[in-house]
Design a protein around this motif. Sequence first.
Motif, PDB file in Angstrom:
ATOM      1  N   GLY A   1      44.637  33.420  29.204  1.00 56.38           N
ATOM      2  CA  GLY A   1      46.019  33.439  28.746  1.00 56.38           C
ATOM      3  C   GLY A   1      46.608  32.047  28.763  1.00 56.38           C
ATOM      4  O   GLY A   1      46.445  31.316  29.731  1.00 56.38           O
ATOM      5  N   LEU A   2      47.279  31.664  27.687  1.00 59.51           N
ATOM      6  CA  LEU A   2      47.848  30.324  27.593  1.00 59.51           C
ATOM      7  C   LEU A   2      49.347  30.308  27.811  1.00 59.51           C
ATOM      8  O   LEU A   2      49.964  29.245  27.882  1.00 59.51           O
ATOM      9  CB  LEU A   2      47.506  29.715  26.235  1.00 59.51           C
ATOM     10  CG  LEU A   2      46.005  29.568  25.954  1.00 59.51           C
ATOM     11  CD1 LEU A   2      45.773  29.063  24.537  1.00 59.51           C
ATOM     12  CD2 LEU A   2      45.346  28.669  26.989  1.00 59.51           C
ATOM     13  N   ALA A   3      49.942  31.488  27.915  1.00 61.83           N
ATOM     14  CA  ALA A   3      51.383  31.636  28.195  1.00 61.83           C
ATOM     15  C   ALA A   3      51.563  32.994  28.909  1.00 61.83           C
ATOM     16  O   ALA A   3      50.724  33.880  28.764  1.00 61.83           O
ATOM     17  CB  ALA A   3      52.191  31.590  26.907  1.00 61.83           C
ATOM     18  N   PRO A   4      52.642  33.163  29.656  1.00 63.50           N
ATOM     19  CA  PRO A   4      52.839  34.428  30.371  1.00 63.50           C
ATOM     20  C   PRO A   4      52.853  35.652  29.462  1.00 63.50           C
ATOM     21  O   PRO A   4      52.442  36.737  29.868  1.00 63.50           O
ATOM     22  CB  PRO A   4      54.197  34.246  31.052  1.00 63.50           C
ATOM     23  CG  PRO A   4      54.361  32.771  31.182  1.00 63.50           C
ATOM     24  CD  PRO A   4      53.672  32.169  29.997  1.00 63.50           C
ATOM     25  N   GLY A   5      53.280  35.505  28.228  1.00 61.50           N
ATOM     26  CA  GLY A   5      53.316  36.622  27.301  1.00 61.50           C
ATOM     27  C   GLY A   5      51.936  37.075  26.847  1.00 61.50           C
ATOM     28  O   GLY A   5      51.770  38.171  26.317  1.00 61.50           O
ATOM     29  N   ASP A   6      50.924  36.245  27.045  1.00 67.81           N
ATOM     30  CA  ASP A   6      49.555  36.586  26.631  1.00 67.81           C
ATOM     31  C   ASP A   6      48.987  37.620  27.585  1.00 67.81           C
ATOM     32  O   ASP A   6      48.094  38.334  27.313  1.00 67.81           O
ATOM     33  CB  ASP A   6      48.655  35.357  26.602  1.00 67.81           C
ATOM     34  CG  ASP A   6      49.105  34.354  25.537  1.00 67.81           C
ATOM     35  OD1 ASP A   6      49.940  34.719  24.679  1.00 67.81           O
ATOM     36  OD2 ASP A   6      48.628  33.194  25.587  1.00 67.81           O
TER      37      ASP A   6
ATOM     38  N   ALA B   1      40.962  39.780  32.485  1.00 67.68           N
ATOM     39  CA  ALA B   1      41.111  38.375  32.843  1.00 67.68           C
ATOM     40  C   ALA B   1      42.391  38.183  33.648  1.00 67.68           C
ATOM     41  O   ALA B   1      43.343  38.956  33.507  1.00 67.68           O
ATOM     42  CB  ALA B   1      41.162  37.506  31.589  1.00 67.68           C
ATOM     43  N   VAL B   2      42.364  37.129  34.474  1.00 63.60           N
ATOM     44  CA  VAL B   2      43.554  36.724  35.219  1.00 63.60           C
ATOM     45  C   VAL B   2      43.658  35.214  35.094  1.00 63.60           C
ATOM     46  O   VAL B   2      42.681  34.496  35.302  1.00 63.60           O
ATOM     47  CB  VAL B   2      43.462  37.123  36.718  1.00 63.60           C
ATOM     48  CG1 VAL B   2      44.645  36.573  37.494  1.00 63.60           C
ATOM     49  CG2 VAL B   2      43.373  38.627  36.871  1.00 63.60           C
TER      50      VAL B   2
ATOM     51  N   SER C   1      41.481  30.183  35.944  1.00 62.68           N
ATOM     52  CA  SER C   1      41.321  31.410  35.183  1.00 62.68           C
ATOM     53  C   SER C   1      39.979  32.031  35.504  1.00 62.68           C
ATOM     54  O   SER C   1      39.004  31.319  35.771  1.00 62.68           O
ATOM     55  CB  SER C   1      41.421  31.109  33.692  1.00 62.68           C
ATOM     56  OG  SER C   1      41.265  32.293  32.945  1.00 62.68           O
ATOM     57  N   VAL C   2      39.947  33.376  35.484  1.00 58.21           N
ATOM     58  CA  VAL C   2      38.689  34.117  35.601  1.00 58.21           C
ATOM     59  C   VAL C   2      38.694  35.184  34.516  1.00 58.21           C
ATOM     60  O   VAL C   2      39.735  35.730  34.168  1.00 58.21           O
ATOM     61  CB  VAL C   2      38.504  34.756  36.997  1.00 58.21           C
ATOM     62  CG1 VAL C   2      38.346  33.705  38.070  1.00 58.21           C
ATOM     63  CG2 VAL C   2      39.635  35.695  37.339  1.00 58.21           C
ATOM     64  N   GLY C   3      37.519  35.475  33.969  1.00 58.32           N
ATOM     65  CA  GLY C   3      37.415  36.461  32.906  1.00 58.32           C
ATOM     66  C   GLY C   3      37.846  35.885  31.577  1.00 58.32           C
ATOM     67  O   GLY C   3      38.130  34.705  31.446  1.00 58.32           O
TER      68      GLY C   3
ATOM     69  N   GLU D   1      39.823  36.319  41.036  1.00 60.34           N
ATOM     70  CA  GLU D   1      38.766  37.313  40.809  1.00 60.34           C
ATOM     71  C   GLU D   1      39.051  38.602  41.571  1.00 60.34           C
ATOM     72  O   GLU D   1      38.860  39.697  41.059  1.00 60.34           O
ATOM     73  CB  GLU D   1      37.399  36.740  41.226  1.00 60.34           C
ATOM     74  CG  GLU D   1      36.235  37.667  40.955  1.00 60.34           C
ATOM     75  CD  GLU D   1      36.069  38.011  39.472  1.00 60.34           C
ATOM     76  OE1 GLU D   1      35.686  39.168  39.182  1.00 60.34           O
ATOM     77  OE2 GLU D   1      36.313  37.144  38.611  1.00 60.34           O
ATOM     78  N   GLN D   2      39.528  38.464  42.801  1.00 55.73           N
ATOM     79  CA  GLN D   2      39.876  39.656  43.590  1.00 55.73           C
ATOM     80  C   GLN D   2      41.024  40.420  42.938  1.00 55.73           C
ATOM     81  O   GLN D   2      40.992  41.644  42.865  1.00 55.73           O
ATOM     82  CB  GLN D   2      40.252  39.239  45.018  1.00 55.73           C
ATOM     83  CG  GLN D   2      40.395  40.380  45.979  1.00 55.73           C
ATOM     84  CD  GLN D   2      39.064  40.990  46.372  1.00 55.73           C
ATOM     85  OE1 GLN D   2      38.069  40.301  46.457  1.00 55.73           O
ATOM     86  NE2 GLN D   2      39.056  42.280  46.613  1.00 55.73           N
ATOM     87  N   ALA D   3      42.019  39.717  42.439  1.00 54.47           N
ATOM     88  CA  ALA D   3      43.131  40.365  41.744  1.00 54.47           C
ATOM     89  C   ALA D   3      42.647  41.052  40.473  1.00 54.47           C
ATOM     90  O   ALA D   3      43.060  42.177  40.156  1.00 54.47           O
ATOM     91  CB  ALA D   3      44.218  39.349  41.410  1.00 54.47           C
ATOM     92  N   ARG D   4      41.738  40.410  39.743  1.00 56.30           N
ATOM     93  CA  ARG D   4      41.180  40.995  38.517  1.00 56.30           C
ATOM     94  C   ARG D   4      40.437  42.294  38.824  1.00 56.30           C
ATOM     95  O   ARG D   4      40.623  43.305  38.159  1.00 56.30           O
ATOM     96  CB  ARG D   4      40.245  39.996  37.838  1.00 56.30           C
ATOM     97  CG  ARG D   4      39.766  40.440  36.462  1.00 56.30           C
ATOM     98  CD  ARG D   4      38.828  39.422  35.843  1.00 56.30           C
ATOM     99  NE  ARG D   4      37.525  39.413  36.490  1.00 56.30           N
ATOM    100  CZ  ARG D   4      36.565  40.324  36.260  1.00 56.30           C
ATOM    101  NH1 ARG D   4      36.772  41.308  35.420  1.00 56.30           N
ATOM    102  NH2 ARG D   4      35.399  40.239  36.865  1.00 56.30           N
ATOM    103  N   GLU D   5      39.622  42.279  39.882  1.00 58.01           N
ATOM    104  CA  GLU D   5      38.867  43.473  40.262  1.00 58.01           C
ATOM    105  C   GLU D   5      39.784  44.576  40.786  1.00 58.01           C
ATOM    106  O   GLU D   5      39.615  45.743  40.451  1.00 58.01           O
ATOM    107  CB  GLU D   5      37.830  43.121  41.326  1.00 58.01           C
ATOM    108  CG  GLU D   5      36.663  42.316  40.807  1.00 58.01           C
ATOM    109  CD  GLU D   5      35.720  41.889  41.914  1.00 58.01           C
ATOM    110  OE1 GLU D   5      35.858  42.394  43.049  1.00 58.01           O
ATOM    111  OE2 GLU D   5      34.845  41.052  41.650  1.00 58.01           O
TER     112      GLU D   5
END
Length: 181
Positions: free
Chosen positions: A176-181, A142-143, A170-172, A132-136
């Motif tokens: 993502g289900l793969a790194p490319g998402d 989302a992260v 996951s937050v948000g 969540e901190q990384a997302r903000e």
Amino acid sequence: ILTIAGLPLLTWLLLAVDANVSLSTDILVFLLLVVAVSLVGGLFPAVLAAVGGFLVLNYFFTPPVRMFTVAERENLLALLAFLVVAVSISTVVDIAARRTREASRARAEAATLSTLAGSVLRGSRPLPALLEQARETFALDAVTLLERRPGAFAGPDLEHTHEAWSVVASVGSPVGLAPGD
């Protein structure tokens, strides 16, 4: 502005007291102007001030005056030394300013990471708090933290293969289900 106004003003001032001032003093005063321009304006204005100072010193202060020629080799050497030193100082000041900006940016990033680490350590759910901190911090929707499944195929399209990854946290949204998402 300092270059444009400084060169004529300094020339006028030195011409007003020229009877009592030697060429070496004139050169040092113009060198001070170039240093001031480099501190305030950066590399390009400082190099412009150095070249302008070289030309003004040659035209107004080096015998024969009011001509772009130099009668004595010693004066030519002094003018060339002025130009080399002025450009060198300008370059060093510009590099120092750039490094100062980089250090400030690194200090801000370190403070952000410190805040992240502190909030994670103090929280009851450290992993979601970190995400969540990384997302903000990075203004993301989302992260998602993914883990590669054991034995998953490591082909060229691994970044987009959903079957090779499992969601750890996951937050948000969207998740993502793969790194490319």
